[in-house]
Each structure stands twice: as C-alpha cells, then as structure tokens.
Design an enzyme around this catalytic site. Structure first.
Site, PDB file in Angstrom:
ATOM      1  N   SER A 171       0.822  -1.208   0.000  1.00 29.41           N
ATOM      2  CA  SER A 171       0.000   0.000   0.000  1.00 29.41           C
ATOM      3  C   SER A 171       0.860   1.265   0.000  1.00 29.41           C
ATOM      4  O   SER A 171       0.503   2.262  -0.627  1.00 29.41           O
ATOM      5  CB  SER A 171      -0.941   0.002   1.209  1.00 29.41           C
ATOM      6  OG  SER A 171      -0.227  -0.123   2.416  1.00 29.41           O
ATOM      7  N   HIS A 181       0.808   4.461   4.276  1.00 34.98           N
ATOM      8  CA  HIS A 181       0.223   5.255   3.191  1.00 34.98           C
ATOM      9  C   HIS A 181       0.880   6.634   3.119  1.00 34.98           C
ATOM     10  O   HIS A 181       1.263   7.101   2.047  1.00 34.98           O
ATOM     11  CB  HIS A 181      -1.279   5.424   3.415  1.00 34.98           C
ATOM     12  CG  HIS A 181      -2.039   4.136   3.397  1.00 34.98           C
ATOM     13  ND1 HIS A 181      -3.370   4.051   3.751  1.00 34.98           N
ATOM     14  CD2 HIS A 181      -1.645   2.870   3.075  1.00 34.98           C
ATOM     15  CE1 HIS A 181      -3.770   2.797   3.637  1.00 34.98           C
ATOM     16  NE2 HIS A 181      -2.747   2.059   3.239  1.00 34.98           N
TER      17      HIS A 181
END
Length: 275
Positions: free
Chosen positions: A82, A134
């Site tokens: 991610s 992230h």
C-alpha cells in the site's frame, strides 16, 4: 518469512524486512486488491515514463512507507504494497505540478487527483489500516516524482521538432527554472528524510514517545468503531518494588508501585496505560 516485524529489524538487525514486506500480502484478496490498484494507477505512467523509472518510484516509495510505519507501529507485523501504491499517487501529483505548462485542463486534473488522494488517505483513519505506510509512501513518491518524472517544457520541445524553415522562439534551457528548483529541493528532502528515518528505526526509537497525537493519523475513534487493538504490548523494567511500563502503541509511560508482581496484573495495567 520477510514480513515487517520491527523487533526483528531492531534487535536482530534484519533491516531487509523493510524492503521484502512490500512483496508479501495477507491473502489472495489483499493481493488482488493491490494488483487492481497498481493496474489503474501505474499503467498510464509506465507507458509514458517506462518501467525503470516507475519501478524505482514504486520500490522506493514502498520502502519509505515501511520506514514511517516501523517508526510508529511496532507492536504488530505488517505486509503489503500500500505504501508503494500511494507513492504512485504522490508521483502523479508531483508530475502534474512539475510539468504544469504542458497540460491542458490542468486545474480540473489537479482537483480530481486531489479528491482521489484525500479519499484514499481518509480510508486510513479506519481501524486495522496502516495509514503511516500510506503517508510515508505518498510523501516519498511525491518527492521522487519531481526527480524522476520531469519533462522538457513545451517551448524546448516545439523548437526541437519544428520543421525546416519554420521560425520559433529560441529556448536554450530544456527545463524551466522552477523545475530545477523543485528537483534540487526534492533530492535534499528525500535523502535527509530517508537517512533520518533509517537511523531512528534502527535505533529502536518509538515515534509515539515524541508525538502523542500522531496515532490519530492512523485511526480516529468514533461511535461506530474503536481504535483499541485486541492485544496491547508494553515494555517493562523493574526498580525494586516499582515497575515502569511503557505502552508500545502510544508511547505512554508510568511508574507503578508493585507489592506482588504477577503477569495478569501487569497485563491489566498495560491495557489501562494503552487505552
């Protein structure tokens, strides 16, 4: 087998886990979701800039995401790409900014991209989502985009491809001055940021100890969900009849008077400290 386990990175000097965790996934659904995201986000940029530059942006962003995650989330094991995927989003944003003069409908493209980024980062405030990966991946990709995805400005391209006898305005420099400024600043910030994060992580520094509010970047408690994990972990040290506990999830420490130390009582105190 290569997952990001911060205790092994620090105590057993297995820094390679910061990189290998990018290629591991927690099941088939996780893998398919990331592959679909990679297809939609990375395909256009790979066609325009080549797999070498986009691949480098992807891997370095994944490493940056894992470094920030390891600084703050040290009580759980994590895998996934991610951070690398958010790096591609960051690269898309910086590529639009640094090549601003060559785009049509640039404001609409910028607003659309910002909306997509905000929605994806907002998902990270849900429980059990590593939003630090992230954020770290996005910042890394954003800075790398200014370095790897720079294009010549329109005047230089027009002069180079002008037909014989066609007079165009002279453009001596391949890039605009602001492009060079953004490139240099990004190189400095990227190298210094990675060096600082690497030193902090390898020395076992706990991010929550120096930033008590940072846990809200990864999870915001509401009436619909709780950010408390099922298991809590504390570091303990005894000093006579006193027990010093430090919660690994939020960095809080407290000194307890203990007349009878037992594991259940220590776990209860740890849960209170981490709540």
């Amino acid at each position: 087998m290569g997952a990001l386990d911060v205790s092994k990175v620090v105590k057993r000097h297995q820094a390679w886990r910061l990189f290998t965790a990018i290629w591991l996934h927690a099941g088939v659904v996780h893998l398919l979701a990331n592959m679909l995201s990679l297809l939609f986000i990375g395909l256009r940029h790979e066609r325009e800039f080549g797999f070498v530059r986009i691949g480098l942006l992807y891997m370095v962003s994944g490493l940056g995401g894992n470094l920030l995650s390891a600084l703050f989330i040290q009580s759980s094991i994590s895998v996934g790409a991610s951070g690398a995927l958010f790096g591609l989003l960051g690269g898309m944003l910086s590529e639009l900014i640094i090549n601003w003069t060559i785009y049509a409908n640039k404001v609409a493209a910028l607003l659309t991209l910002l909306l997509v980024i905000v929605i994806n980062l907002a998902v990270g405030i849900l429980p059990h989502v590593d939003n630090f990966a992230h954020i770290g991946g996005f910042i890394s990709g954003f800075l790398l985009g200014f370095i790897l995805l720079i294009r010549p400005h329109f005047g230089w391209v027009r002069q180079r491809h002008a037909p014989p006898g066609y007079i165009v305005a002279s453009a001596k420099s391949k890039h605009k001055p602001y492009q060079y400024v953004l490139l240099v600043v990004s190189v400095v910030l990227l190298i210094s940021g990675f060096c600082a994060l690497l030193v902090l992580v390898l020395n076992g520094v706990k991010g929550y100890s120096h930033c008590s509010w940072c846990h809200y970047l990864s999870c915001i408690p509401t009436s619909l969900w709780s950010c408390k994990s099922q298991q809590v972990f504390c570091e303990s040290s005894s000093m006579g009849s006193r027990l010093n506990l430090t919660c690994l999830s939020n960095g809080r420490s407290h000194l307890f008077e203990m007349t009878d130390e037992n594991s259940s009582l220590v776990q209860q105190l740890c849960s209170q400290l981490c709540s």
